[in-house]
Design a protein around this motif. Sequence first.
Motif, PDB file in Angstrom:
ATOM      1  N   ALA A  65       0.833  -1.207   0.000  1.00 11.09           N
ATOM      2  CA  ALA A  65       0.000   0.000   0.000  1.00 11.09           C
ATOM      3  C   ALA A  65       0.868   1.258   0.000  1.00 11.09           C
ATOM      4  CB  ALA A  65      -0.944   0.001   1.198  1.00 11.09           C
ATOM      5  N   TYR A  66       1.925   1.255   0.810  1.00 10.00           N
ATOM      6  CA  TYR A  66       2.854   2.389   0.804  1.00 10.00           C
ATOM      7  C   TYR A  66       3.467   2.581  -0.581  1.00 10.00           C
ATOM      8  CZ  TYR A  66       3.141   3.520   5.809  1.00 10.00           C
ATOM      9  OH  TYR A  66       2.879   3.949   7.077  1.00 10.00           O
ATOM     10  N   HIS A  67       3.890   1.490  -1.198  1.00  7.42           N
ATOM     11  CA  HIS A  67       4.509   1.550  -2.520  1.00  7.42           C
ATOM     12  C   HIS A  67       3.536   2.132  -3.551  1.00  7.42           C
ATOM     13  CE1 HIS A  67       7.236   0.426  -5.731  1.00  7.42           C
ATOM     14  NE2 HIS A  67       6.215  -0.105  -6.363  1.00  7.42           N
ATOM     15  N   ALA A  68       2.318   1.656  -3.544  1.00  3.25           N
ATOM     16  CA  ALA A  68       1.310   2.160  -4.482  1.00  3.25           C
ATOM     17  C   ALA A  68       0.992   3.629  -4.205  1.00  3.25           C
ATOM     18  CB  ALA A  68       0.043   1.309  -4.410  1.00  3.25           C
ATOM     19  N   LEU A  69       0.889   3.996  -2.924  1.00  6.84           N
ATOM     20  CA  LEU A  69       0.585   5.385  -2.577  1.00  6.84           C
ATOM     21  C   LEU A  69       1.718   6.319  -3.003  1.00  6.84           C
ATOM     22  CD1 LEU A  69      -1.443   7.335  -1.325  1.00  6.84           C
ATOM     23  CD2 LEU A  69      -0.298   6.966   0.862  1.00  6.84           C
ATOM     24  N   HIS A  70       2.954   5.870  -2.865  1.00  7.86           N
ATOM     25  CA  HIS A  70       4.085   6.686  -3.331  1.00  7.86           C
ATOM     26  C   HIS A  70       3.968   6.931  -4.835  1.00  7.86           C
ATOM     27  CE1 HIS A  70       6.849   5.475   0.257  1.00  7.86           C
ATOM     28  NE2 HIS A  70       5.909   6.331   0.586  1.00  7.86           N
ATOM     29  N   SER A  71       3.568   5.916  -5.554  1.00  8.25           N
ATOM     30  CA  SER A  71       3.388   6.065  -7.003  1.00  8.25           C
ATOM     31  C   SER A  71       2.253   7.038  -7.313  1.00  8.25           C
ATOM     32  CB  SER A  71       3.095   4.704  -7.644  1.00  8.25           C
ATOM     33  OG  SER A  71       4.190   3.834  -7.454  1.00  8.25           O
ATOM     34  N   VAL A  72       1.161   6.948  -6.558  1.00  7.22           N
ATOM     35  CA  VAL A  72       0.024   7.866  -6.738  1.00  7.22           C
ATOM     36  C   VAL A  72       0.493   9.304  -6.514  1.00  7.22           C
ATOM     37  CG1 VAL A  72      -2.145   8.628  -5.666  1.00  7.22           C
ATOM     38  CG2 VAL A  72      -1.797   6.216  -6.212  1.00  7.22           C
ATOM     39  N   ALA A  73       1.242   9.534  -5.428  1.00  2.00           N
ATOM     40  CA  ALA A  73       1.710  10.882  -5.117  1.00  2.00           C
ATOM     41  C   ALA A  73       2.660  11.391  -6.201  1.00  2.00           C
ATOM     42  CB  ALA A  73       2.405  10.900  -3.762  1.00  2.00           C
ATOM     43  N   TYR A  74       3.513  10.518  -6.709  1.00  5.92           N
ATOM     44  CA  TYR A  74       4.453  10.911  -7.751  1.00  5.92           C
ATOM     45  C   TYR A  74       3.732  11.259  -9.058  1.00  5.92           C
ATOM     46  CZ  TYR A  74       7.990  10.596 -11.370  1.00  5.92           C
ATOM     47  OH  TYR A  74       8.780  10.856 -12.452  1.00  5.92           O
ATOM     48  N   LEU A  75       2.787  10.429  -9.445  1.00  6.39           N
ATOM     49  CA  LEU A  75       2.086  10.642 -10.713  1.00  6.39           C
ATOM     50  C   LEU A  75       1.131  11.830 -10.671  1.00  6.39           C
ATOM     51  CD1 LEU A  75       1.307   6.932 -11.558  1.00  6.39           C
ATOM     52  CD2 LEU A  75       2.932   8.422 -12.739  1.00  6.39           C
TER      53      LEU A  75
END
Length: 152
Positions: free
Chosen positions: A119-129
């Motif tokens: 979940a952290y990994h996916a959220l980091h991607s969401v924030a980056y994109l």
Amino acid sequence: MSIFRLSPVIRPLTLFVGRAMLQGMTAVPEPPHFQLHNQQAFETCVATTLQVLAAVGFAPALHHTQPTRETLLAFSVELNRHAGDIAALAGERFLDLPALGQGWYERLVAERDEPLPAAYHALHSVAYLGLEGGMTTATLLSAVSDLSRPLT
């Protein structure tokens, strides 16, 4: 006293899907306040999601109360709603985001073994994109929604 203030009722944020609606109906440009409001709602969603994931991860070590299952389920529903709004902003109103999110969920968990790091990994991607990530952002946010369900 908890450092995390989780409301038992998740207050929904609203992304204005005006751009998708305006582009399809008129030649009038998008009002500038829509973009600002959408960015603020997106940033609040990411920050709140990070806070919820941190509460799940750190509450036991800090002797704080973890979010309840009901709170996490309500939060998951709101994340999926936000993912749908982001998809609508990208012009993709009718995609099956829960299915796309579930696919990403399965891939992330297969690589990371545990839902919380995934979940952290996916959220980091969401924030980056960001909102500019369109469907990818929406799909990953939906995956975070799926990942938050088994955390209790």
